[in-house]
Design an enzyme around this catalytic site. Structure first.
Site, PDB file in Angstrom:
ATOM      1  N   SER A  33      32.196  15.375  79.945  1.00  0.00           N
ATOM      2  CA  SER A  33      33.292  15.751  80.852  1.00  0.00           C
ATOM      3  C   SER A  33      34.234  16.627  80.037  1.00  0.00           C
ATOM      4  O   SER A  33      34.242  16.558  78.813  1.00  0.00           O
ATOM      5  CB  SER A  33      34.014  14.519  81.408  1.00  0.00           C
ATOM      6  OG  SER A  33      34.434  13.671  80.362  1.00  0.00           O
ATOM      7  N   GLU A  35      38.212  18.525  79.615  1.00  0.00           N
ATOM      8  CA  GLU A  35      39.636  18.451  79.991  1.00  0.00           C
ATOM      9  C   GLU A  35      40.293  19.822  79.875  1.00  0.00           C
ATOM     10  O   GLU A  35      40.081  20.547  78.909  1.00  0.00           O
ATOM     11  CB  GLU A  35      40.347  17.441  79.078  1.00  0.00           C
ATOM     12  CG  GLU A  35      41.810  17.263  79.450  1.00  0.00           C
ATOM     13  CD  GLU A  35      42.441  16.085  78.726  1.00  0.00           C
ATOM     14  OE1 GLU A  35      41.879  14.975  78.777  1.00  0.00           O
ATOM     15  OE2 GLU A  35      43.494  16.291  78.105  1.00  0.00           O
ATOM     16  N   ASP A 127      54.488  10.207  77.997  1.00  0.00           N
ATOM     17  CA  ASP A 127      55.346  10.107  76.806  1.00  0.00           C
ATOM     18  C   ASP A 127      56.804  10.236  77.195  1.00  0.00           C
ATOM     19  O   ASP A 127      57.122  10.780  78.247  1.00  0.00           O
ATOM     20  CB  ASP A 127      54.970  11.217  75.816  1.00  0.00           C
ATOM     21  CG  ASP A 127      53.722  10.845  75.039  1.00  0.00           C
ATOM     22  OD1 ASP A 127      53.587   9.658  74.686  1.00  0.00           O
ATOM     23  OD2 ASP A 127      52.883  11.730  74.811  1.00  0.00           O
ATOM     24  N   PHE A 236      50.110  17.754  65.414  1.00  0.00           N
ATOM     25  CA  PHE A 236      50.034  16.949  66.628  1.00  0.00           C
ATOM     26  C   PHE A 236      49.518  15.535  66.313  1.00  0.00           C
ATOM     27  O   PHE A 236      49.990  14.557  66.879  1.00  0.00           O
ATOM     28  CB  PHE A 236      49.134  17.650  67.662  1.00  0.00           C
ATOM     29  CG  PHE A 236      49.148  16.973  68.990  1.00  0.00           C
ATOM     30  CD1 PHE A 236      50.295  16.966  69.764  1.00  0.00           C
ATOM     31  CD2 PHE A 236      48.029  16.300  69.455  1.00  0.00           C
ATOM     32  CE1 PHE A 236      50.330  16.306  70.986  1.00  0.00           C
ATOM     33  CE2 PHE A 236      48.042  15.639  70.662  1.00  0.00           C
ATOM     34  CZ  PHE A 236      49.202  15.642  71.443  1.00  0.00           C
ATOM     35  N   HIS A 286      34.059  13.069  76.276  1.00  0.00           N
ATOM     36  CA  HIS A 286      35.074  13.844  76.991  1.00  0.00           C
ATOM     37  C   HIS A 286      35.596  14.895  76.009  1.00  0.00           C
ATOM     38  O   HIS A 286      36.161  14.533  74.969  1.00  0.00           O
ATOM     39  CB  HIS A 286      36.205  12.895  77.422  1.00  0.00           C
ATOM     40  CG  HIS A 286      37.268  13.530  78.266  1.00  0.00           C
ATOM     41  ND1 HIS A 286      37.058  13.905  79.583  1.00  0.00           N
ATOM     42  CD2 HIS A 286      38.556  13.852  77.989  1.00  0.00           C
ATOM     43  CE1 HIS A 286      38.176  14.417  80.075  1.00  0.00           C
ATOM     44  NE2 HIS A 286      39.104  14.399  79.132  1.00  0.00           N
TER      45      HIS A 286
END
Ligand code: FAD
Length: 312
Positions: A33, A35, A127, A236, A286
């Site tokens: 999958s 994103e 968040d 990140f 994913h």
């Protein structure tokens, strides 16, 4: 020897030998999958749709579209997902968060998805907004992802994914408490969890062992992040609690100005990660595409995915 080392050794002794991976053609293509994130302007929208069109023939199980921090992309996420339904043969999944909205408002967004023919929701807490130290539930809102999952179950027969953290959510009280909350999200009605990205495959495999020991039986789909910009990923990762191993840093060292080589390295690292996990029995992945199709396409190709006819 600590428990983690023991589990790893046990897996090595009793499981498939990760040092001798079968040739790619000997493994079935994994279920994939992808994103995407919603575009901010017309140019980025064109880029996103070029990305979608390039990846569409690989017939992923679903493609998900993120929801900007604090719900800031509410309309853009909805428009992208609705267009995926109208114009492609793909199965879209809409991310939805609890941040900055009442329950009624979140429910209204979910009903909008239902009306647009979207059946899959990735249900997240979200968040804290930029500048806020800690997460505070919106008064009258869903407090945690678990509450959102329950709310969605009341609205319709959604396919629901939730987030999971192999290295523990940064704000969790403890790793065990975090796992307990994951179990509660599943018990509230989620069909699968998708993980935060990680780089050491053992991190995920140990987490999977803990999920199974806790009685979690739904798929825990590993999130795979191809590293195109190492410096950005390192920054990140520090915020989201994903560790960056020294071997990864070494691999990208000296390639700051050399994007073509970085891309080759990134595709190789991600494909190897997936193949080691496949050799350990994991068959669903994913991929965080970052709206850049080439790396994802190359990785999928290495893994055996080939273009298929897609009914638009
Ligand atoms: P929760 O499961 O609610 O957990 C959040 C924290 O609270 C954890 O520390 C947990 O241990 C704790 N907790 C859970 N339940 C309780 C409880 N009842 N009482 C006390 N503590 C509790 N963010 C976005 O804004 N948009 C996106 O599109 C997006 N997509 C994502 C996709 C994936 C696959 C993942 C893994 C994350 C994504 N995120 C996204 C980030 C996510 O919103 C943040 O990580 C957020 O901080 C936690 O969301 P969650 O749904 O995992 O929260």
């Amino acid at each position: 020897m600590d428990t983690a080392q023991h589990n790893t050794l046990e897996r090595w002794l009793t499981g498939p030998r990760v040092g001798s991976l079968p040739s790619p053609s000997a493994m079935p293509a994994p279920k994939l999958s992808f994103e995407f994130f919603p575009p901010k302007n017309e140019k980025l929208e064109q880029d996103l749709w070029a990305c979608i069109r390039r990846l569409e023939p690989l017939a992923p199980r679903f493609v998900s579209v993120t929801y900007g921090a604090g719900g800031s992309t509410r309309a853009r996420t909805h428009d992208t997902v609705a267009r995926l339904v109208r114009e492609t043969g793909l199965t879209p999944a809409a991310h939805l968060t609890c941040v900055g909205a009442t329950r009624d408002e979140v429910d209204e967004v979910a009903r909008g998805y239902q009306e647009a023919g979207v059946r899959h929701i990735v249900a997240l807490r979200g968040d804290p907004p930029a500048g806020a130290e800690r997460y505070e539930p919106h008064p009258g809102g869903y407090a945690q992802a678990e509450d959102l999952v329950r709310g969605l179950r009341r609205i319709g027969d959604f396919d629901i994914s939730v987030g999971a953290y192999p290295e523990t959510h940064p704000a969790a009280l403890s790793a065990d408490a975090d796992l307990d909350y994951l179990k509660r999200k599943i018990d509230a009605g989620a069909n699968r969890a998708i993980t935060q990205y990680f780089f050491d495959t053992d991190v995920y495999l140990r987490f999977l062992d803990r999920c199974h020991a806790a009685g979690i039986t739904v798929p825990i789909v590993p999130g795979i992040l191809p590293v195109l910009n190492f410096a950005q990923v390192k920054r990140f990762s520090a915020m989201c609690g994903a560790s960056v191993p020294a071997w990864l840093e070494n691999l990208f060292e000296g390639l700051e100005q050399d994007e073509p080589t970085r891309r080759l390295v990134a595709a190789t690292v991600a494909a190897e990660q997936v193949r080691i996990l496949q050799a350990n029995g994991v068959d669903e992945f994913h991929i965080y595409t970052m709206n850049r199709p080439d790396l994802t396409y190359a990785i999928a190709h290495i893994l055996g995915a080939r273009p298929q006819l897609v009914a638009a």
